[in-house]
Design an enzyme around this catalytic site. Structure first.
Site, short mmCIF file in Angstrom:
data_model
loop_
_atom_site.label_atom_id
_atom_site.label_comp_id
_atom_site.label_asym_id
_atom_site.label_seq_id
_atom_site.Cartn_x
_atom_site.Cartn_y
_atom_site.Cartn_z
N SER A 22 -32.10 40.51 5.06
CA SER A 22 -33.37 41.26 5.19
C SER A 22 -33.20 42.73 4.83
O SER A 22 -34.05 43.29 4.12
CB SER A 22 -33.93 41.12 6.60
OG SER A 22 -34.30 39.79 6.84
N LYS A 69 -36.67 36.00 19.22
CA LYS A 69 -38.05 35.76 18.76
C LYS A 69 -39.03 35.46 19.90
O LYS A 69 -40.20 35.76 19.80
CB LYS A 69 -38.07 34.61 17.74
CG LYS A 69 -37.54 35.02 16.39
CD LYS A 69 -37.60 33.87 15.40
CE LYS A 69 -37.03 34.32 14.06
NZ LYS A 69 -36.97 33.23 13.09
N GLY A 130 -36.08 26.78 19.25
CA GLY A 130 -36.20 28.24 19.43
C GLY A 130 -37.46 28.75 18.74
O GLY A 130 -38.41 28.00 18.50
N GLY A 131 -37.44 30.02 18.42
CA GLY A 131 -38.61 30.66 17.81
C GLY A 131 -38.98 30.07 16.46
O GLY A 131 -40.16 29.87 16.16
P1 ATR Z 1 -34.89 32.31 18.34
O1 ATR Z 1 -35.88 31.95 19.40
O2 ATR Z 1 -34.76 33.79 18.13
O3 ATR Z 1 -35.08 31.53 17.06
P2 ATR Z 1 -32.99 30.81 19.85
O4 ATR Z 1 -33.98 30.59 20.94
O5 ATR Z 1 -31.60 31.21 20.21
O6 ATR Z 1 -33.46 31.91 18.84
O7 ATR Z 1 -33.00 29.47 18.95
C1 ATR Z 1 -31.92 29.04 18.25
C2 ATR Z 1 -31.92 27.51 18.17
O8 ATR Z 1 -30.62 27.11 17.67
C3 ATR Z 1 -32.07 26.82 19.52
O9 ATR Z 1 -32.69 25.58 19.33
C4 ATR Z 1 -30.62 26.63 19.96
O10 ATR Z 1 -30.40 25.55 20.86
P3 ATR Z 1 -30.59 25.73 22.45
O11 ATR Z 1 -32.07 25.65 22.72
O12 ATR Z 1 -29.83 24.59 23.00
O13 ATR Z 1 -29.99 27.07 22.79
C5 ATR Z 1 -29.97 26.28 18.63
N1 ATR Z 1 -28.54 26.59 18.64
C6 ATR Z 1 -27.96 27.80 18.51
N2 ATR Z 1 -26.61 27.70 18.56
C7 ATR Z 1 -26.34 26.37 18.72
C8 ATR Z 1 -25.14 25.61 18.85
N3 ATR Z 1 -23.93 26.19 18.80
N4 ATR Z 1 -25.25 24.26 19.00
C9 ATR Z 1 -26.46 23.66 19.04
N5 ATR Z 1 -27.64 24.33 18.94
C10 ATR Z 1 -27.59 25.67 18.78
#
Ligand code: ATR
Length: 274
Positions: A22, A69, A130-131
């Site tokens: 970005s 987010k 997530g977001g």
């Molecule tokens: P945002 O809302 O900013 O997009 P987030 O809420 O951290 O960020 O969303 C990231 C997504 O990636 C979530 O679905 C997260 O899973 P969890 O709800 O279980 O946290 C997923 N995610 C991130 N790292 C992960 C990992 N190492 N293994 C599996 N899922 C992961």
């Protein structure tokens, strides 16, 4: 073109930000349109003082990425319809000393699918809750998709999305849906630079299925490579990345910035070749 008197900073908050292009993309447009601004990467570990910090520094706006987010919303003065319906914000505008949140991920996600002929009667599998998943689910519902399955590590996060819609299921694995799915979307950070890969076996999948990975750095994630191996139509996150950025830029400057081949080549050059 920095003019000190009218300068307003922009940036992206998230953690980590190593993979983000970005700053490159927005600074490219800032230069092209000779705007007195600069877009900074702002890797931050918490957002508790975000409002005071950004107001003090007179920022014009921000992009917001993983993991903020959703968490950012309670710090804002208002959110527009796109953010309200998705419960997620990826763009902020500071105007009249107020912080307003928007969601341009919906526009970006839609663009990636725009030339693809996908079978809307088949189930759609969404990895993540997530977001970004919020924007994706909102789009799918607006397309009247009847059967959506969210697969996510944390069930409670999926439940927060599911309770706001009808006919969305939660599961923790996708094997059962392999033969039926029409569209499989990765909205998690898995596959992104610095993260482990999303591990999905596509061996039993039907040939109509389209694989969409919203990760754009690297562009050829394990999931995309796997889709290619099985000759499946696949969509990388590049178009979504550019389109959501374009929509953010127009919120800040009221300009729809140009996307040309030279710009796309420059972005591709900066994407990890892993
Ligand atoms: P945002 O809302 O900013 O997009 P987030 O809420 O951290 O960020 O969303 C990231 C997504 O990636 C979530 O679905 C997260 O899973 P969890 O709800 O279980 O946290 C997923 N995610 C991130 N790292 C992960 C990992 N190492 N293994 C599996 N899922 C992961």
């Amino acid at each position: 073109m920095i003019d000190n008197k009218n300068f307003r900073a922009l940036g992206i908050i998230g953690s980590p930000l190593n993979q983000s292009l970005s700053p490159f993309l927005h600074n490219y447009w800032i230069n092209q349109y000779k705007i007195s601004s600069y877009y900074l990467p702002l890797p931050i570990k918490n957002i508790s003082n975000i409002k005071v910090s950004l107001k003090t520094l007179n920022f014009l706006g921000l992009n917001v990425t993983i993991p903020y987010k959703k968490k950012i919303i309670k710090h804002l003065d208002s959110i527009d319809k796109s953010a309200k319906t998705t419960n997620a914000v990826n763009t902020l505008l500071f105007k009249n000393n107020k912080m307003k949140g928007y969601n341009t991920d919906i526009i970006g996600f839609k663009k990636g699918l725009s030339n693809k002929d996908w079978n809307k009667n088949r189930p759609v599998i969404v990895f993540g809750a997530g977001g970004a998943a919020e924007a994706v689910v909102y789009f799918l519902k607006s397309e009247n998709i009847k059967n959506i399955i969210i697969i996510n590590r944390t069930k409670s996060n999926a439940a927060k999305i599911i309770k706001r819609y009808k006919n969305i299921k939660y599961d923790y694995k996708m094997n059962d849906y392999m033969k039926e799915a029409g569209l499989i979307i990765n909205t998690t950070s898995l596959g992104m630079l610095g993260y482990p890969d999303l591990k999905v076996k596509l061996n039993k999948i039907n040939k109509e299925a389209i694989i969409y990975d919203i990760v754009y750095n690297p562009i050829n994630t394990k999931l995309i490579k796997n889709a290619k191996k099985y000759n499946l139509t696949n969509i990388t996150g590049l178009e979504m990345f550019i389109e959501q950025a374009r929509a953010s830029f127009s919120i800040w400057f009221n300009i729809q910035p140009e996307i040309n081949n030279k710009l796309i080549t420059s972005i591709k050059k900066r994407i990890s070749k892993i």
